[in-house]
Write an enzyme that holds these catalytic residues in place. Structure first.
Site, short mmCIF file in Angstrom:
data_model
loop_
_atom_site.label_atom_id
_atom_site.label_comp_id
_atom_site.label_asym_id
_atom_site.label_seq_id
_atom_site.Cartn_x
_atom_site.Cartn_y
_atom_site.Cartn_z
N LYS A 211 0.84 -1.20 0.00
CA LYS A 211 0.00 0.00 0.00
C LYS A 211 0.88 1.25 0.00
O LYS A 211 1.90 1.29 0.69
CB LYS A 211 -0.89 -0.01 1.24
N SER A 287 -9.34 2.11 3.19
CA SER A 287 -8.53 2.85 2.24
C SER A 287 -7.52 1.98 1.49
O SER A 287 -6.91 2.44 0.53
CB SER A 287 -7.81 3.99 2.96
N GLY A 308 -6.41 1.72 9.82
CA GLY A 308 -6.61 2.75 10.84
C GLY A 308 -8.05 2.83 11.32
O GLY A 308 -8.33 3.31 12.41
N GLY A 309 -8.97 2.36 10.46
CA GLY A 309 -10.39 2.33 10.81
C GLY A 309 -11.07 1.28 9.95
O GLY A 309 -12.05 1.57 9.27
N SER A 311 -9.39 -0.26 7.50
CA SER A 311 -8.90 -0.03 6.13
C SER A 311 -8.24 -1.23 5.47
O SER A 311 -7.94 -1.19 4.28
CB SER A 311 -7.92 1.15 6.11
#
Length: 608
Positions: A211, A287, A308-309, A311
């Protein structure tokens, strides 16, 4: 002043909150009050949000309408703040594990992981051959050792496939950056090692994508932007990438992502919307959109993301692959963009849980600065004929069912099969204040992202940032120290709730997302989109893993009526990755015969 003062909630002390199935706690659904916006509408909204006259009032209204003031800003609670979810190591006495020597190198740890796997990767509980399966790390390794194909040939096919996928008709937007010359150089070195009979590890010659939030030479790290790599040059590999390189993996480029990780769709106005290999008109999720999509499309058996949430787990579920997010502090984080340092963790996306485990084994390494000692490392013994016993799985019915009908039915059936095959137990619980936790996490991730970028953003021209990211950054920058501290108090409160539940159960089970992949609309291509209703549905089940630093894994368990993938999530106690991998392997074995081939799939191991 009373006009602008919202009454806050007064929270009961933790010890007075009933976590049992008959609790009087009322489940609060996400109260998202924001219409979907894209194109000209986003531009107008951004202009108002960034204006000194209207911006403050608009942010105030957004926070008030979405209950941030009531549930976070003005809330009254007695817990002290918990700023970092760094868990002291606890030996959990897990079943069917082996302890790994802390002094082993990454290739040696990978070999230890291989020794834990069954001889055959065809573990299917129902005795049926799968109609489709991804090529695994073991498949690549066998093909190389038998000289059926070479890493050079795989690299050439990979480069051709990426080129094809980047152009009409599909325009998948998998990658932000890849370098054919560098890929072929790595492949030639790997091919030579196989010719000499000296592969470094089973990861030698395996294509792995990274990523574009993680440093990996020779590429810049853009974070999905057009500017970040100019002010923060990449000077070498991140620790996790170094480990993979030491194992001989071919690092094939930087995958597309939602700009700054500030969204859940994976629609990037600079590098294109990553498309879902199961239906190219749908989102891949974010993401870590590109990382999920390249694995689903067969370009790599494994890719790295940052969670992070949700992702890693969200796009994994939407694209029908496995997503593993380890315990906070398990994987070294240096060399990763510091966008959200107390909630973001490197995660793994893979076609199978076994492949995720192998890469997880490779990356367990150095200490974090805050860790006095390295946590003990245990690997699961994945015996094909025997699974762990007496597993207790916690479910919270109102939360579990707060999703689309197809997801609810599919995940409930998968859980029933798991119970039936293994005689594992369901423990019914109440997890209080889940929506409060989502808002506290949002306040935290927003504050941390805004703070980490503040010195750069002051010097940037607004037009260098995508429209949807500008909206996110405007809201992120509005969070006060009071809101950040209140969010950390909520983090402490939620940590206590979850630890009480883990005293009664081994894992918490939920769907991974509340909706399946939704359409990419034409008006989002230039500006990105604001779709907070779908966004809240996508992150609904992800937050505890990040906010509380808990390990979690998503496994594909079926499809909706349109044939789009559905994932089931297992959240574990800190440091319980072996148990999670055992459970994920058991779930995968049940579902594997029904896995379907994506619409876009590249067979890099095909025999000519």
């Amino acid at each position: 002043m009373g006009l602008f003062k919202d009454q806050g909630v007064v929270y009961k002390p933790v010890e007075e909150v009933d976590l049992g199935p008959k609790s009087d706690h009322v489940y609060l659904r996400a109260n998202v009050k924001a219409p979907r916006m894209a194109g000209l509408l986003v531009k107008i909204f951004t202009w108002f949000l960034e204006s000194r006259i209207f911006g403050t009032l608009l942010v105030y209204i957004l926070k008030k309408n979405n209950l941030i003031h009531k549930l976070v800003t003005n809330a009254r609670l007695e817990e002290s703040p918990l700023f970092v979810p760094l868990h002291p190591f606890e030996d959990l006495k897990e079943q069917e594990v082996k302890c790994i020597d802390s002094k082993l190198s990454p290739p040696e740890q990978v070999q230890q992981a291989m020794d834990c796997l069954p001889n055959s990767s065809e573990k299917s509980l129902r005795g049926l051959q799968p109609s489709f399966q991804h090529w695994t790390i073991l498949d690549y390794s066998k093909a190389y050792n038998l000289k059926e194909i070479t890493p050079r040939m795989v690299a050439e096919r990979f480069i051709a496939a990426v080129h094809e996928s980047s152009n009409p008709p599909s325009q998948m937007s998998f990658f932000i950056n890849y370098n054919a010359e560098d890929i072929l150089r790595q492949a030639d070195e790997s091919t030579l090692r196989y010719e000499q009979g000296k592969p470094i590890s089973i990861l030698d010659g395996i294509p792995i994508a990274i990523k574009d939030e993680i440093d990996c030479s020779p590429y810049p790290t853009t974070g999905g932007t057009k500017w970040l790599h100019k002010v923060r040059p990449c000077t070498g590999d991140a620790s996790c990438v170094k480990c993979l390189r030491l194992c001989g993996a071919i690092l094939v480029g930087k995958t597309n992502m939602h700009e700054l990780g500030a969204g859940t769709s994976g629609i990037n106005p600079h590098y294109g919307a990553t498309r879902n290999p199961y239906d190219i008109s749908k989102i891949a999720g974010g993401s870590s959109s590109g990382s999920a999509a390249v694995v689903a499309a067969g370009l790599c058996p494994v890719a790295l993301g940052v969670d992070g949430g949700g992702s890693v787990r969200m796009p994994a579920a939407l694209c029908g692959v496995v997503g593993l997010k380890p315990t906070f502090g398990r994987i070294p984080h240096n060399g990763v963009l510091p966008l959200n340092w107390t909630v973001g963790m490197v995660g793994i996306l893979a076609g199978t849980i076994e492949d995720a485990f192998i890469v997880y084994a490779a990356m367990n390494g150095q200490l974090l600065p805050d860790q006095p000692t390295r946590p003990k490392l245990y690997f699961p013994l994945l015996n094909p004929t025997k699974s762990i016993s007496d597993v207790k799985m916690a479910t919270y019915a109102e939360w579990f069912n707060d999703c689309s009908d197809d997801i609810r039915t599919c995940c409930s059936q998968a859980l029933d099969k798991l119970q039936e095959h293994y005689s594992w137990k369901i423990v019914k619980v109440t997890i209080p204040e889940i929506e409060v936790m989502r808002l506290a996490h949002y306040s935290t991730i927003g504050s941390e992202c805004s703070t980490s970028l503040s010195s750069h953003l002051e010097k940037l021209k607004p037009e260098e940032i995508g429209w949807d990211a500008r909206v996110a950054l405007s809201v992120y920058g509005s969070f006060s120290s009071k809101e950040y501290i209140k969010a950390q108090k909520i983090r402490n409160r939620q940590m206590q709730f979850h630890m009480k539940i883990f005293a009664e159960a081994d894992v918490i089970v939920s769907p991974t997302t509340g909706v399946t992949a939704y359409p990419i609309q034409d008006d989002a291509s230039e500006t990105g989109e604001l779709d907070y209703i779908n966004g809240a549905a996508l992150v609904r089940y992800s937050i505890a893993g990040n906010f509380l630093g808990l390990p979690a894994v998503t496994v594909p368990v079926g499809y909706d009526k349109l044939g789009l993938p559905i994932g089931l999530q297992f959240i574990g106690q800190p440091w319980s990755e072996p148990t999670l991998i055992h459970i994920a392997s058991a779930m995968q074995a049940i579902c594997k015969p029904d896995y379907r081939k994506p619409e876009v799939f590249y067979n890099l191991l095909k025999k000519d």
